[in-house]
Write an enzyme that holds these catalytic residues in place. Structure first.
Site, short mmCIF file in Angstrom:
data_model
loop_
_atom_site.label_atom_id
_atom_site.label_comp_id
_atom_site.label_asym_id
_atom_site.label_seq_id
_atom_site.Cartn_x
_atom_site.Cartn_y
_atom_site.Cartn_z
N GLU A 54 -1.38 0.09 1.32
CA GLU A 54 -0.26 0.54 2.16
C GLU A 54 1.12 0.09 1.67
O GLU A 54 1.91 -0.45 2.45
CB GLU A 54 -0.50 0.10 3.61
CG GLU A 54 -1.84 0.58 4.15
CD GLU A 54 -2.17 0.07 5.55
OE1 GLU A 54 -1.38 -0.70 6.12
OE2 GLU A 54 -3.23 0.44 6.08
N GLU B 45 -10.88 5.22 4.21
CA GLU B 45 -11.05 4.68 5.58
C GLU B 45 -11.20 5.79 6.62
O GLU B 45 -10.63 5.73 7.71
CB GLU B 45 -9.85 3.80 5.97
CG GLU B 45 -9.57 2.68 4.98
CD GLU B 45 -8.45 1.74 5.41
OE1 GLU B 45 -8.02 1.79 6.59
OE2 GLU B 45 -8.01 0.94 4.57
#
Ligand code: 9MR
Length: 364
Positions: A159, A276
């Site tokens: 991220e 994910e």
């Protein structure tokens, strides 16, 4: 992927096709698990797991073994768990996942070496321009080195892009960025590559999925430019991870925008991993069957879109059964009904989402 995973993938593929007796295929064309179905498309399917659940819940552990060719420790490789104090590493939970995987010839994907969240308080308090590079190198060298040959791939940086932080390059303002500047990303990949030259190294991020969300479309652009720069500079980065935290209450807008983005990433010589995947059903209205169908449609549409990329190698769901999903605490439903974001329900039965995934993997 490790040699073990490759062997499992092949076996899964065989079981999904010729390995099953014809009468079984005829009775239930979905007798094979998700890994077997995904293997037909050259994709390794796996799930994020917590070692405590594998240890105390043998039915769940068996389900993981039946459905997956890889596992990802959901939390136990993060700094806050691995490094309670600067000098002490607690490898217990991660070792347990690796041992579970090894006993069953499953691959392990490591999550994650560098993130702006889930860090111990001592890190933010003690990180300086002077010590940051040595700390990063030491951490990555020690963790990746310990699992070399057992953890075949890593989310090296998680991220790193945040448009709201208003840097022209799109990078997130984080503790690592403030101490090392944008170089923290190449440095992290180089350290991981030194520690295990065979490991596949991934940069993973969220907010890349929806064509109808302007900030996501912008984020794709920022990331593509960054990836192109790093590839040009020879940074050892092998794949882009798209997290795939989908939102059941919005239209599944996974069209040409997403497909073209994946094509462009592929042209840089990068593989694609879905790292994910799950579907947030917090705001999905209606009865349970209806909600399950909406969630399933979201899985199907997303997987069909990402499967248009010839570089898609891995699909990992963030859990496997609704029995264990961090969505329950993070995004509980306002009506108090339990969340249902994953392919299996709390009784470990296949849901519509499972069948939608199976469908997506079967259609060409
Ligand atoms: O599912 C994870 C949850 O159990 C943890 O409390 C949380 C903080 O460490 O992280 C969750 O996983 C996140 C992942 O590491 C990075 N992408 C977002 C995930 C949450 O949806």
């Amino acid at each position: 992927m490790t040699a073990g995973a490759t062997r499992r993938s092949l076996l899964a593929g065989v079981a999904g096709l010729a390995g099953l007796p014809a009468q079984v295929m005829a009775r239930d064309s979905t007798a094979a698990g998700l890994a077997a179905l995904a293997a037909r498309r050259g994709v390794d399917y796996g799930a994020a797991v917590e070692p405590e659940n594998l240890a105390r819940d043998s039915s769940f552990a068996d389900l993981i073994n039946r459905e997956c060719v890889s596992v990802t420790p959901e939390n136990h490789l993060k700094w806050n768990i691995l490094r309670p104090t600067p000098d002490h590493f607690d490898f217990g939970g991660a070792d347990a996942v690796v041992a579970f995987a090894k006993a069953r010839q499953l691959a392990v994907h490591g999550h994650c070496l560098v993130w702006h969240e889930a860090n111990p308080a001592w890190l933010a308090a003690g990180l300086t321009r002077q010590n940051a590079e040595a700390l990063l190198n030491h951490h990555i060298g020690k963790v990746v080195g310990r699992y070399a040959g057992h953890v075949g791939s890593w989310d090296v940086v998680n991220e790193p892009v945040e448009r709201n932080d208003r840097r022209p390059d799109g990078l997130r303002r984080s503790l690592w960025l403030s101490s090392l500047g944008p170089d923290y990303i190449p440095l992290a990949f180089e350290a991981a590559h030194r520690a295990d030259p065979a490991a596949r190294l991934v940069l993973s991020d969220y907010g890349l999925e929806y064509d109808d969300e302007p900030w996501m479309v912008e984020k794709r652009g920022s990331l593509l430019a960054l990836l192109a720069d790093w590839k040009r500079a020879g940074v050892p980065i092998h794949a882009l991870g798209i997290q795939g935290h989908l939102i059941g209450s919005r239209p599944p807008a996974f069209g040409t925008g997403l497909q073209n983005f994946l094509r462009d990433v592929g042209r840089l010589g990068l593989d694609i991993h879905v790292t994910e995947l799950d579907v947030n059903d917090q705001q999905v209205a209606g009865g349970q069957d209806h909600r399950d169908r909406i969630v399933a449609d979201c899985y199907r549409a997303f997987l069909r879109a990402v499967l248009t990329s010839s570089r898609l190698r891995v699909v990992t769901t963030w859990g496997l059964s609704d029995r264990y999903s961090s969505k329950q605490d993070m995004f509980p439903r306002p009506d108090g009904a339990p969340v249902r974001p994953l392919p299996f329900d709390r009784e470990l039965s296949r849901k519509a989402a499972w069948h939608a995934m199976a469908d997506a993997f079967s259609v060409r």
